[in-house]
Design an enzyme around this catalytic site. Structure first.
Site, PDB file in Angstrom:
ATOM      1  CE  LYS A  18     -20.408  85.025  62.686  1.00  0.00           C
ATOM      2  NZ  LYS A  18     -21.008  86.244  62.902  1.00  0.00           N
ATOM      3  CD  GLN A  61     -21.918  87.929  67.169  1.00  0.00           C
ATOM      4  OE1 GLN A  61     -21.079  87.995  66.130  1.00  0.00           O
ATOM      5  NE2 GLN A  61     -22.810  86.830  67.337  1.00  0.00           N
ATOM      6  CG  ASP A  68     -23.379  90.347  59.695  1.00  0.00           C
ATOM      7  OD1 ASP A  68     -22.843  88.938  58.914  1.00  0.00           O
ATOM      8  OD2 ASP A  68     -23.058  90.384  60.669  1.00  0.00           O
TER       9      ASP A  68
END
Length: 294
Positions: free
Chosen positions: A54, A98, A121
């Site tokens: 990412k 994460q 997200d």
């Protein structure tokens, strides 16, 4: 009959090029560089690899990446304090924590702590609620990536019967909601199946578009697919492969070799849905920098 491959790498590259142009225009017009804060707690190898990918993608597209790697002993309160700092930092437009987190940390509390306008997200109850209602919001990255794969591969979802195998909050539920919205890539009739579905093949054989997100290899076999169906394989499973340098290989939820003989279009694993997930995270970060989601 041999299925046409839906190449997620190529479609992802197209979208990233579009994002580079938008980022340049945003910087020239408003002096803004999109910023993404990435927070990783612990040393899970898969998570580390994913976060590194990412961060590399951010650099390649011109997004400022704020790297935060914390030890597994980090307390929930310490993590929440860091998120609050990023919520208030004007350089940061998106925050990604994460998952999974260490067991002593409440994931839902952490997700809820992210400011809605920075929830790139798309996992928060606010984002998911807006998605269900068809309101402007950050779309969950993998589901949004699936919709983009369908749109850019000219797959008509209007009136199609889509069967989703899997009901997770990350893929199954949000992609089902996106597919029946009154929007491009929507207007489908959606059936959701899962591991407790009786006679799964009865439902999958009815699908014009079959989305496999069960998290288990060989969930979908040739006999379970209607000839000419479009098959989207979301699964990423590690299976033993002694001849591989890593000792394993990645395999989807679909028996690719067999199903590609009857499907009209199909995504491979790897190289299908996977590249789209990170790309749609970049997309959401640019959207956040524009201030279009509040």
């Amino acid at each position: 009959m041999s299925a046409t491959i839906i190449n997620g790498k190529e479609i992802s590259a197209q979208i990233r090029q579009e994002l580079r142009q938008q980022i340049q225009e945003l910087h020239h017009a408003r002096g803004i560089t999109p910023g993404l804060a990435v927070i990783l707690v612990g040393e899970d190898p898969a998570s580390q690899s994913y976060v590194t990918a990412k961060e590399r993608a951010c650099q390649e597209t011109g997004i400022y990446s704020d790297d935060n790697r914390l030890p597994a002993t980090t307390t929930q309160q310490e993590l929440l304090q860091l998120i609050q700092q990023k919520n208030q930092d004007p350089r940061i437009h998106g925050i990604l924590v994460q998952l999974p987190l260490p067991r002593h940390i409440d994931e839902q509390a952490v997700i809820a702590a992210i400011a809605p306008e920075k929830d790139v997200d798309g996992f928060s109850p606010i984002s998911l609620g807006r998605l269900m209602l068809g309101q402007p919001t950050f779309l969950s990255c993998t589901p949004h990536g699936i919709i983009q794969l369908l749109l850019r591969s000219h797959v008509n979802t209007d009136g199609a019967h889509v069967v989703v195998v899997g009901r997770s909050n990350i893929v199954g539920k949000p992609v089902a909601n996106l597919l029946f919205q009154k929007a491009a890539g929507g207007n489908a009739t959606v059936t959701i199946c899962h591991r407790h579905t009786r006679d799964l093949a009865h439902f999958t054989r009815q699908a014009d578009i079959l989305i496999a997100a069960a998290g288990a290899p060989h969930t979908i076999t040739k006999e379970m697919v209607k000839p000419g169906a479009v098959v989207i394989d979301v699964g990423v499973n590690r299976v033993s492969a002694p001849d591989s340098p890593r000792g394993y290989r990645l395999q989807g939820d679909v028996d690719f070799a067999e199903v590609s003989q009857v499907a009209s279009q199909i995504t491979p694993v790897p190289g299908g849905v996977g590249p789209m997930t990170i790309t749609m995270l970049l997309y959401n970060t640019v959207l956040a920098a524009k201030g279009e989601i509040r």
